[in-house]
Enzyme design. Structure first.
Site, PDB file in Angstrom:
ATOM      1  N   SER A  42     -61.677   0.007 -25.323  1.00 26.39           N
ATOM      2  CA  SER A  42     -62.946   0.281 -26.011  1.00 26.39           C
ATOM      3  C   SER A  42     -63.832   1.030 -25.019  1.00 26.39           C
ATOM      4  O   SER A  42     -63.553   1.029 -23.810  1.00 26.39           O
ATOM      5  CB  SER A  42     -63.594  -1.052 -26.393  1.00 26.39           C
ATOM      6  OG  SER A  42     -64.953  -0.892 -26.705  1.00 26.39           O
ATOM      7  N   TYR A  74     -66.358  -9.909 -25.551  1.00 25.45           N
ATOM      8  CA  TYR A  74     -65.632  -8.687 -25.941  1.00 25.45           C
ATOM      9  C   TYR A  74     -65.536  -7.726 -24.748  1.00 25.45           C
ATOM     10  O   TYR A  74     -64.457  -7.225 -24.420  1.00 25.45           O
ATOM     11  CB  TYR A  74     -66.364  -8.024 -27.103  1.00 25.45           C
ATOM     12  CG  TYR A  74     -65.663  -6.815 -27.677  1.00 25.45           C
ATOM     13  CD1 TYR A  74     -64.606  -6.964 -28.569  1.00 25.45           C
ATOM     14  CD2 TYR A  74     -66.069  -5.521 -27.344  1.00 25.45           C
ATOM     15  CE1 TYR A  74     -63.963  -5.854 -29.120  1.00 25.45           C
ATOM     16  CE2 TYR A  74     -65.432  -4.412 -27.886  1.00 25.45           C
ATOM     17  CZ  TYR A  74     -64.385  -4.582 -28.765  1.00 25.45           C
ATOM     18  OH  TYR A  74     -63.752  -3.484 -29.307  1.00 25.45           O
TER      19      TYR A  74
HETATM   20  P1  NAP Z   1     -60.413  -4.644 -37.689  1.00 26.33           P
HETATM   21  O1  NAP Z   1     -60.692  -3.629 -38.746  1.00 26.33           O
HETATM   22  O2  NAP Z   1     -61.242  -5.861 -37.589  1.00 26.33           O
HETATM   23  O3  NAP Z   1     -58.861  -5.042 -37.783  1.00 26.33           O
HETATM   24  C1  NAP Z   1     -58.316  -5.948 -36.867  1.00 26.33           C
HETATM   25  C2  NAP Z   1     -57.166  -6.685 -37.524  1.00 26.33           C
HETATM   26  O4  NAP Z   1     -56.693  -7.657 -36.575  1.00 26.33           O
HETATM   27  C3  NAP Z   1     -57.579  -7.435 -38.783  1.00 26.33           C
HETATM   28  O5  NAP Z   1     -56.595  -7.275 -39.781  1.00 26.33           O
HETATM   29  C4  NAP Z   1     -57.639  -8.876 -38.303  1.00 26.33           C
HETATM   30  O6  NAP Z   1     -57.375  -9.823 -39.325  1.00 26.33           O
HETATM   31  C5  NAP Z   1     -56.534  -8.889 -37.275  1.00 26.33           C
HETATM   32  N1  NAP Z   1     -56.624 -10.023 -36.367  1.00 26.33           N
HETATM   33  C6  NAP Z   1     -57.717 -10.778 -36.057  1.00 26.33           C
HETATM   34  N2  NAP Z   1     -57.371 -11.774 -35.235  1.00 26.33           N
HETATM   35  C7  NAP Z   1     -56.039 -11.637 -35.006  1.00 26.33           C
HETATM   36  C8  NAP Z   1     -55.095 -12.390 -34.254  1.00 26.33           C
HETATM   37  N3  NAP Z   1     -55.454 -13.494 -33.581  1.00 26.33           N
HETATM   38  N4  NAP Z   1     -53.818 -11.984 -34.259  1.00 26.33           N
HETATM   39  C9  NAP Z   1     -53.426 -10.890 -34.966  1.00 26.33           C
HETATM   40  N5  NAP Z   1     -54.269 -10.163 -35.710  1.00 26.33           N
HETATM   41  C10 NAP Z   1     -55.567 -10.526 -35.726  1.00 26.33           C
HETATM   42  O7  NAP Z   1     -60.481  -3.955 -36.217  1.00 26.33           O
HETATM   43  P2  NAP Z   1     -60.495  -2.419 -35.780  1.00 26.33           P
HETATM   44  O8  NAP Z   1     -61.898  -1.953 -35.787  1.00 26.33           O
HETATM   45  O9  NAP Z   1     -59.457  -1.667 -36.500  1.00 26.33           O
HETATM   46  O10 NAP Z   1     -60.085  -2.587 -34.241  1.00 26.33           O
HETATM   47  C11 NAP Z   1     -58.741  -2.544 -33.795  1.00 26.33           C
HETATM   48  C12 NAP Z   1     -58.737  -2.576 -32.276  1.00 26.33           C
HETATM   49  O11 NAP Z   1     -59.511  -1.473 -31.779  1.00 26.33           O
HETATM   50  C13 NAP Z   1     -59.376  -3.828 -31.699  1.00 26.33           C
HETATM   51  O12 NAP Z   1     -58.684  -4.248 -30.542  1.00 26.33           O
HETATM   52  C14 NAP Z   1     -60.773  -3.369 -31.346  1.00 26.33           C
HETATM   53  O13 NAP Z   1     -61.350  -4.128 -30.309  1.00 26.33           O
HETATM   54  C15 NAP Z   1     -60.522  -1.941 -30.924  1.00 26.33           C
HETATM   55  N6  NAP Z   1     -61.732  -1.128 -31.027  1.00 26.33           N
HETATM   56  C16 NAP Z   1     -62.299  -0.867 -32.243  1.00 26.33           C
HETATM   57  C17 NAP Z   1     -63.454  -0.098 -32.294  1.00 26.33           C
HETATM   58  C18 NAP Z   1     -64.154   0.257 -33.590  1.00 26.33           C
HETATM   59  O14 NAP Z   1     -65.206   0.883 -33.547  1.00 26.33           O
HETATM   60  N7  NAP Z   1     -63.619  -0.111 -34.747  1.00 26.33           N
HETATM   61  C19 NAP Z   1     -64.031   0.391 -31.118  1.00 26.33           C
HETATM   62  C20 NAP Z   1     -63.423   0.098 -29.915  1.00 26.33           C
HETATM   63  C21 NAP Z   1     -62.275  -0.657 -29.881  1.00 26.33           C
HETATM   64  P3  NAP Z   1     -58.639 -10.514 -40.085  1.00 26.33           P
HETATM   65  O15 NAP Z   1     -59.382  -9.401 -40.719  1.00 26.33           O
HETATM   66  O16 NAP Z   1     -57.998 -11.464 -41.059  1.00 26.33           O
HETATM   67  O17 NAP Z   1     -59.427 -11.208 -39.006  1.00 26.33           O
END
Ligand code: NAP
Length: 271
Positions: free
Chosen positions: A146, A159
């Protein structure tokens, strides 16, 4: 990009960046194992990929649960016949836990839960994927960092600590796994339109905080799309990135290239 035929595992793939990566990888011919705690969403994604002609399977896995991680790698062996790419995507932000998020109010359990999913999870997935990755001719691990891997944000102590840790986990694994010819890289998104960001905005004292010209720092003046991150992950998995190893790669619209908001540049943005 040549990722056709690669055996490609994505954690946290039911929604967001993981779902976009699984979909894109499958469309490019990779054989995908979709994994998540959201079984309904994960299975629905597998159905979509199959309807589009791709190869995909589903396996439940909470990446913070060691037994489930072991079962996940067994599923990779059983359904894909091995593993080339481990995409450690699953991650959470403390705001979704409904607990205190300041140092004064956050419990040890909340801090450990975030670390357990965001940092211990990728460590365990790498550990138990290793026997499969060692057998691959095109092995790589791709971790979700991130901009929080580089800079601190308000109310993100767990985080931010986990994402700082993943940057160094990436580099240390790149060193330790080099003798096995396994590359290890990390991508670091700015703000991408996903449920995680929706949740963060909903929990924020100012709903506009991430998406107004007064606060937006992306020099590409909008939020990122999941597809844009998926393209980078697929590149990092491909032969075209064969000399890329141990990198912590920003994909943040230029956010960390400067100190300012787009308002100062007279830009309105496309929010
Ligand atoms: P998201 O839309 O919240 O999707 C994350 C997925 O992971 C969801 O399906 C969630 O299920 C699942 N999850 C939660 N806890 C889990 C566990 N213990 N084991 C396995 N799966 C689990 O997230 P995203 O925004 O796509 O982010 C994906 C990655 O990119 C993350 O590591 C995040 O930190 C990183 N990131 C995202 C952003 C951003 O702006 N979106 C920015 C920087 C970094 P539930 O929905 O049922 O909880």
């Amino acid at each position: 990009m040549s990722i056709a035929g690669l055996k490609f595992l994505v954690t946290g793939a039911a929604t967001g960046i993981g779902a976009a990566t699984a979909t894109l990888a499958a469309s490019k011919g990779a054989h995908v194992l979709v994994s998540d705690v959201n079984d309904e969403g994960g299975q629905a994604l597998v159905d979509e990929i199959r309807e589009a002609g791709g190869v995909a399977h589903y396996q439940h896995c909470d990446v913070s649960n060691e037994e489930q991680v072991q079962a996940l790698m067994q599923a990779a062996a059983d359904t894909l016949g091995g593993l080339d790419v481990l995409h450690n995507n699953a991650g959470i932000h403390e705001t979704i836990l409904g607990e205190g998020i300041t140092l004064e109010t956050m419990s040890r359990e909340t801090f450990e839960k975030v670390m357990g999913i965001n940092l211990v999870g990728p460590f365990m997935c790498a550990k138990y994927a290793l026997p499969l990755l060692k057998q691959s001719d095109n092995a790589s691990i791709i971790n979700a960092g991130s901009t929080g891997s580089f800079s601190a944000y308000e109310h993100s102590v767990a985080y931010g600590s986990s994402k700082g840790g993943i940057a160094m986990l990436t580099k240390n694994l790149a060193v330790d796994l080099a003798p096995h010819r396994i590359r290890v890289n990390c991508y670091c998104p700015g703000t991408i339109k996903t449920q995680m960001v929706e949740n963060f905005i909903a929990a924020s004292h100012d709903a506009e905080i991430l998406v107004s010209p007064k606060t937006l720092t992306h020099l590409v003046p909008r939020l990122g799309e999941t597809r844009e991150v998926a393209e980078l992950v697929c590149f990092l998995a491909s032969e075209q990135s064969s000399f890329v190893n141990g990198v912590v790669w920003l994909i943040d619209g230029g956010s960390l290239a400067w100190r300012g908001t787009i308002d100062a540049l007279g830009m309105k943005g496309e929010m």
